[in-house]
Each structure stands twice: as structure tokens, then as C-alpha cells.
Design a protein around this motif. Structure first.
Motif, PDB file in Angstrom:
ATOM      1  N   ALA A   1      16.301   5.185  -9.358  1.00 57.21           N
ATOM      2  CA  ALA A   1      15.644   5.951 -10.418  1.00 57.21           C
ATOM      3  C   ALA A   1      14.126   5.918 -10.297  1.00 57.21           C
ATOM      4  O   ALA A   1      13.445   6.917 -10.582  1.00 57.21           O
ATOM      5  N   HIS A   2      13.562   4.797  -9.885  1.00 55.51           N
ATOM      6  CA  HIS A   2      12.104   4.650  -9.879  1.00 55.51           C
ATOM      7  C   HIS A   2      11.464   5.187  -8.605  1.00 55.51           C
ATOM      8  O   HIS A   2      10.417   5.839  -8.664  1.00 55.51           O
ATOM      9  N   TRP A   3      12.083   4.921  -7.450  1.00 50.82           N
ATOM     10  CA  TRP A   3      11.458   5.281  -6.184  1.00 50.82           C
ATOM     11  C   TRP A   3      11.944   6.634  -5.698  1.00 50.82           C
ATOM     12  O   TRP A   3      13.098   7.029  -5.917  1.00 50.82           O
ATOM     13  N   SER A   4      11.086   7.353  -5.025  1.00 52.80           N
ATOM     14  CA  SER A   4      11.442   8.619  -4.397  1.00 52.80           C
ATOM     15  C   SER A   4      12.166   8.342  -3.078  1.00 52.80           C
ATOM     16  O   SER A   4      12.329   7.184  -2.674  1.00 52.80           O
ATOM     17  N   VAL A   5      12.594   9.397  -2.410  1.00 59.38           N
ATOM     18  CA  VAL A   5      13.220   9.225  -1.098  1.00 59.38           C
ATOM     19  C   VAL A   5      12.248   8.541  -0.143  1.00 59.38           C
ATOM     20  O   VAL A   5      12.633   7.655   0.628  1.00 59.38           O
TER      21      VAL A   5
ATOM     22  N   LEU B   1       0.829  -1.209   0.000  1.00 55.41           N
ATOM     23  CA  LEU B   1       0.000   0.000   0.000  1.00 55.41           C
ATOM     24  C   LEU B   1       0.863   1.258   0.000  1.00 55.41           C
ATOM     25  O   LEU B   1       0.588   2.210  -0.739  1.00 55.41           O
ATOM     26  N   LEU B   2       1.907   1.277   0.813  1.00 57.70           N
ATOM     27  CA  LEU B   2       2.773   2.461   0.889  1.00 57.70           C
ATOM     28  C   LEU B   2       3.514   2.690  -0.429  1.00 57.70           C
ATOM     29  O   LEU B   2       3.634   3.836  -0.889  1.00 57.70           O
ATOM     30  N   LEU B   3       4.008   1.619  -1.031  1.00 61.03           N
ATOM     31  CA  LEU B   3       4.744   1.759  -2.284  1.00 61.03           C
ATOM     32  C   LEU B   3       3.822   2.045  -3.463  1.00 61.03           C
ATOM     33  O   LEU B   3       4.288   2.441  -4.536  1.00 61.03           O
ATOM     34  N   SER B   4       2.530   1.839  -3.284  1.00 59.38           N
ATOM     35  CA  SER B   4       1.563   2.158  -4.339  1.00 59.38           C
ATOM     36  C   SER B   4       1.196   3.637  -4.361  1.00 59.38           C
ATOM     37  O   SER B   4       0.586   4.122  -5.331  1.00 59.38           O
ATOM     38  N   LEU B   5       1.553   4.347  -3.302  1.00 58.12           N
ATOM     39  CA  LEU B   5       1.231   5.773  -3.239  1.00 58.12           C
ATOM     40  C   LEU B   5       2.054   6.552  -4.268  1.00 58.12           C
ATOM     41  O   LEU B   5       3.217   6.230  -4.513  1.00 58.12           O
ATOM     42  N   PRO B   6       1.478   7.594  -4.863  1.00 55.89           N
ATOM     43  CA  PRO B   6       2.245   8.424  -5.811  1.00 55.89           C
ATOM     44  C   PRO B   6       3.513   9.001  -5.196  1.00 55.89           C
ATOM     45  O   PRO B   6       4.521   9.169  -5.884  1.00 55.89           O
ATOM     46  N   ALA B   7       3.489   9.298  -3.900  1.00 56.39           N
ATOM     47  CA  ALA B   7       4.648   9.884  -3.231  1.00 56.39           C
ATOM     48  C   ALA B   7       5.833   8.924  -3.175  1.00 56.39           C
ATOM     49  O   ALA B   7       6.969   9.340  -2.924  1.00 56.39           O
ATOM     50  N   ALA B   8       5.592   7.647  -3.432  1.00 58.27           N
ATOM     51  CA  ALA B   8       6.664   6.657  -3.332  1.00 58.27           C
ATOM     52  C   ALA B   8       7.522   6.586  -4.584  1.00 58.27           C
ATOM     53  O   ALA B   8       8.595   5.982  -4.561  1.00 58.27           O
ATOM     54  N   THR B   9       7.077   7.179  -5.678  1.00 64.12           N
ATOM     55  CA  THR B   9       7.842   7.117  -6.926  1.00 64.12           C
ATOM     56  C   THR B   9       8.479   8.466  -7.243  1.00 64.12           C
ATOM     57  O   THR B   9       7.984   9.522  -6.824  1.00 64.12           O
ATOM     58  N   ALA B  10       9.559   8.423  -7.980  1.00 62.03           N
ATOM     59  CA  ALA B  10      10.277   9.654  -8.329  1.00 62.03           C
ATOM     60  C   ALA B  10       9.447  10.545  -9.232  1.00 62.03           C
ATOM     61  O   ALA B  10       9.569  11.781  -9.189  1.00 62.03           O
ATOM     62  N   GLU B  11       8.586   9.952 -10.064  1.00 70.33           N
ATOM     63  CA  GLU B  11       7.767  10.734 -10.993  1.00 70.33           C
ATOM     64  C   GLU B  11       6.471  11.214 -10.368  1.00 70.33           C
ATOM     65  O   GLU B  11       5.705  11.947 -10.997  1.00 70.33           O
ATOM     66  N   GLY B  12       6.161  10.772  -9.163  1.00 72.18           N
ATOM     67  CA  GLY B  12       4.949  11.218  -8.486  1.00 72.18           C
ATOM     68  C   GLY B  12       3.682  10.576  -8.984  1.00 72.18           C
ATOM     69  O   GLY B  12       2.586  11.110  -8.777  1.00 72.18           O
ATOM     70  N   VAL B  13       3.796   9.423  -9.647  1.00 69.04           N
ATOM     71  CA  VAL B  13       2.610   8.698 -10.111  1.00 69.04           C
ATOM     72  C   VAL B  13       2.604   7.317  -9.457  1.00 69.04           C
ATOM     73  O   VAL B  13       3.655   6.764  -9.136  1.00 69.04           O
ATOM     74  N   SER B  14       1.418   6.792  -9.289  1.00 67.94           N
ATOM     75  CA  SER B  14       1.300   5.501  -8.625  1.00 67.94           C
ATOM     76  C   SER B  14       1.916   4.397  -9.484  1.00 67.94           C
ATOM     77  O   SER B  14       1.682   4.331 -10.699  1.00 67.94           O
ATOM     78  N   THR B  15       2.693   3.551  -8.856  1.00 67.93           N
ATOM     79  CA  THR B  15       3.293   2.427  -9.565  1.00 67.93           C
ATOM     80  C   THR B  15       2.283   1.288  -9.655  1.00 67.93           C
ATOM     81  O   THR B  15       1.283   1.259  -8.935  1.00 67.93           O
ATOM     82  N   GLY B  16       2.526   0.336 -10.526  1.00 67.21           N
ATOM     83  CA  GLY B  16       1.616  -0.790 -10.674  1.00 67.21           C
ATOM     84  C   GLY B  16       1.580  -1.650  -9.427  1.00 67.21           C
ATOM     85  O   GLY B  16       2.550  -1.725  -8.656  1.00 67.21           O
TER      86      GLY B  16
END
Length: 450
Positions: free
Chosen positions: A71-75, A32-47
Motif C-alpha cells: 500500500a505504501h510503496w510504488s512498484v 536515498l532511493l526510498l526517500s524519492l517521491p517515485a518510491a511511494t504509491a502517493e508520489g510524495v517523499s516518505t520520512g
């Protein structure tokens, strides 16, 4: 009705179910946490599959990935991954240590662990002290590794203190917990000639993989090997043999391979070969390009990944204790002796059966999974077997095909990581804690073997 309810509750309290439920819950929260838009570097929800696979890989301290971690995940996403690895590592260390003590009968518990099992039990205060020791020990080791790495990144690579501290803490956590996540697309290949980075990561992985009971016994009795328990003797002895074997094999096989060891000087070849022998214990980092290794090196890595590290530690696999005891069982049978003796102690027959059961089930699971993945993907046996054992052994090494295995293949690997993480622990505890006494014996009949 009351009896049925009590029995159902007791069954749910069985260690195997508690561990499985705990890890499944952690994976669900991580997904659930990694599905949040904030979890990716581009700010969009990952699959959902990527989030689930990454969460399972982190909680099961594996390190297999479908995307480039940095590259894919944000801080935020990277912190979640490190946190999940911390939870997975501490969870295994704590639960495995408690189960080890329960099985050994050295402490006791004033409440039933399972529906029909009474142990010689430990008080809840003992459990709290034990868990506290595990947590303090783990965090202390991670802090030391993080401090060394931070200093190296500042002094050797010109990183700012904040960035160096972040890198040091992240890799200190993932190294000690055998998680294998790195914040560079080539893992640690760029540091192949840096002993400060390589040896710090390797030592952290070794210490975490030995297991809490063994480390603390070594701290107390390192000058008195004659007083070591069988667990410590087997863990240390087998680990030294496997590390030596792996180092020599990789040196001999990859010495002239221009894509791996061939371009290094002799000293760095030795360090890189040792590092490569340590990582299959389930740490999962690499300083050599695994995809460019010779198939013979892959086979040696398969063996090391399947065996894994020590019991009650962060490493995966069937465990070096299982492998070591299996070697003693085979040697005893070849000599025609009726009892398996290790040092001045005799190995119980129940433990021998547990060793054989865990090994056979591990081999069976790997064989079936390899067959299924071969049918689902276009890759050859060498690469597929490597991938399957890496997932089962919660290692995280890959020949580079993980991202291309498709939805079915990724799901299978996620399930393998989950089973591989909780399987040996829960199976071992279940076999040890559930002993039933048969009130009669059937007639014996000799059967031809071989």
C-alpha cells in the motif's frame, strides 16, 4: 609516515571493516532511493526514518516494516526493496563463503587480508570462480521458486501472467534471501492452506539458510554422510532437530487456539506448524497471526530466532553451527572429558572460545536492548523481547508493535538489524583470522565456578 599509512590502510582492509562499510553504504543508497517521491504509491517523499528503517530491513534481509509494503510503496519502491534484499543476501553469501574458506585454510590469498594476518591463501581466479558459483546458485534457486509461485498465481488465483510473474519474482527473491517482505498486508496468512505457496517459500528459505558450502557438499556427498565435514554435520543435524522441535511445539501449543491453528484441518495444521517453525530461521513470513499466538509459542519462537540458520547463508542469528558446537562443548564438560570431539574430529580450543564469545555477546546485546526498549515503550516483556530478538536475528516476525515503538525504538531496531546481520560474520572472521601467539604463560590459579 609511510609505515603509519600502510598500517592504517591494512586495518581498513580487515574483513570486519569491509563488510560493515559495504552494508552501511548499501543502506545509505537504499535510504536515498526510498526517500524519492517515485518510491511511494502517493508520489510524495516518505520520512527519512521510514526510508532508513525499510532500507536497513531490506539490506539486512530482515523484513520488519513500519508501513504496509504494497500500500505504501510504488512498484519502483518495491523493486528497490527486492533489489536491496538481493544485494544483502548475495553479499552475505559471498563474503561469508570466502571467509569460511579463508578460515578453513583450504584455499589461499596472495595478498594480506588484515594488517598482521597471513593466510594460506587462494588465488584471485579461485575467488572469482567461488563468487560466480554463489551468484549462479542463488539466482537459480530464486528462479525455480519464482517459476513455481508464478504458475500457482496464474493457475490457482487467476492472476494475469505479468502480475503473477511480478509476485513470483518478488517473493522468490525475498524468500531465498530470508528477507520476509510480502506484498500482502497479512504476509502469507491468506495462503495458509496452499501447499504450493507455503512449501515453495519454506524450501527456498531452508536452502538459502543452510549456506553455500553446506548445500554444495550435500549435492556432492548426499549419499555418503560419513564423508561430510563437521560444518555440514552440525548444520544439517541441528537444523533437523530445531525444525522438528519447532513443529512439535507449535502443534502442541496452538492446536486448539481458534485464532491460529484451531480452525484448520489436521493436514493444514501440520503444514502451518512446519512453516511457522521454518520462518524463525530468519525468513520472516507468517501464515498464522503471530499477535494471537500464546506467550509460550512466542518464547519458542524467540529461541529459534536467536539461533537462526546456517553459517555462510542468508539466515541470521548466532547460527545453528554455533548452537550445535555449544551443545557439544556443554556435553563434553558434563562428561568430564578434556577434548570436544564431533564425530571423528576434535574441535580446536580456539573455535570453542569463539563459540562462547559469540553466544555471550549475543545474549548480552539482546538483554541490554530489551531493557532499553522496555524503558522507552509501554509494552510488556514478552512483546519487547520478541521484537528485539527478531531484529537481532534478522527474522522480521513481529507481534504487531513495530510501527508503534517511536523514533527511538525504531532507531534501536535498525541498529540491531545492522549488528545482527554483520555481527556474527564479522566477529567470527575477526576472531578466527586474528590469532596472536603469547610468548609467555602466567601462573595458573584455580577459581571456584558455580
Amino acid at each position: 609516515m609511510m609505515l603509519a599509512t600502510s598500517t592504517l590502510l591494512a586495518r581498513f582492509q580487515h574483513p570486519a571493516q569491509v563488510v560493515a562499510a559495504g552494508f552501511a553504504t548499501a543502506i545509505g543508497i537504499g535510504t536515498l532511493l526510498l526517500s524519492l517521491p517515485a518510491a511511494t504509491a502517493e508520489g510524495v517523499s516518505t520520512g527519512w526514518l521510514n526510508a532508513l528503517f525499510t532500507a536497513a530491513s531490506a539490506v539486512c534481509v530482515t523484513g520488519l516494516v513500519l508501513v504496509d509494503t504494497e500500500a505504501h510503496w510504488s512498484v519502483f519502491g518495491e523493486v528497490v526493496i527486492a533489489g536491496l534484499a538481493q544485494v544483502g543476501g548475495l553479499g552475505i553469501m559471498t563474503m561469508a563463503t570466502v571467509f569460511t574458506l579463508l578460515v578453513s585454510g583450504r584455499l589461499g590469498l596472495r595478498a594480506r587480508i588484515a594488517a598482521q594476518t597471513e593466510t594460506k591463501s587462494l588465488s584471485m581466479s579461485d575467488v572469482r570462480r567461488l563468487v560466480l558459483k554463489v551468484v549462479v546458485f542463488s539466482l537459480s534457486c530464486e528462479a525455480v521458486a519464482a517459476a513455481v509461485l508464478t504458475g500457482r498465481f496464474v493457475l490457482g488465483y487467476g492472476e494475469s501472467f505479468g502480475r503473477a510473474l511480478y509476485l513470483g519474482v518478488f517473493h522468490g527473491v525475498t524468500a531465498f534471501n530470508s528477507a520476509g517482505f510480502a506484498l500482502w498486508p497479512d504476509s502469507l496468512m491468506r495462503f495458509v492452506a496452499d501447499p504450493w505457496i507455503c512449501m515453495t517459500i519454506a524450501i527456498a528459505a531452508i536452502v538459502g539458510g543452510l549456506g553455500f558450502p553446506v548445500v554444495f557438499e550435500l549435492a556432492r556427498l548426499w549419499r555418503q554422510p560419513s564423508k561430510w565435514t563437521v560444518l555440514t554435520r552440525i548444520t544439517v543435524g541441528t537444523s533437523v532437530i530445531l525444525l522438528t522441535f519447532g513443529t512439535l511445539v507449535f502443534l502442541a501449543t496452538e492446536w486448539r487456539n481458534p485464532a491460529t491453528l484451531g480452525g484448520l484441518d489436521d493436514g493444514n495444521k501440520l503444514m502451518a506448524a512446519f512453516f511457522t517453525a521454518v520462518m524463525p530461521r530468519s525468513a520472516g513470513f507468517n501464515v498464522l497471526d503471530v499477535a494471537q499466538m500464546y506467550p509460550s509459542s512466542w518464547l519458542a519462537t524467540d529461541l529459534l530466532m536467536f539461533i537462526g540458520g546456517g553459517s555462510a547463508g542468508t539466515a541470521g542469528g548466532i547460527k545453528v553451527t554455533t548452537f550445535g558446537m555449544l551443545a557439544f562443548i556443554v556435553w563434553t564438560e558434563m562428561r568430564g572429558e578434556s577434548r570436544v570431539n564431533i564425530g571423528r574430529r576434535r574441535l580446536p580450543e580456539t573455535t570453542q572460545r569463539q563459540v562462547v564469545t559469540i553466544t555471550v555477546l549475543g545474549v548480552t546485546l539482546v538483554a541490554i536492548s530489551t531493557y532499553v526498549l522496555l524503558a522507552l515503550t509501554p509494552y510488556g516483556l514478552d512483546q519487547v523481547l520478541f521484537e528485539v530478538i527478531s531484529a537481532f536475528g534478522t527474522t522480521g516476525l513481529s507481534t504487531g508493535i513495530t510501527a508503534d515503538l517511536g523514533t527511538a525504538g525504531h532507531t534501536l531496531l535498525a541498529v540491531l538489524m545492522f549488528i545482527g546481520r554483520i555481527g556474527p560474520l564479522t566477529l567470527g572472521s575477526a576472531l578466527a583470522l586474528n590469532r596472536r601467539t603469547r610468548r609467555y604463560e602466567l601462573p595458573e590459579e584455580r577459581v571456584i565456578v558455580g
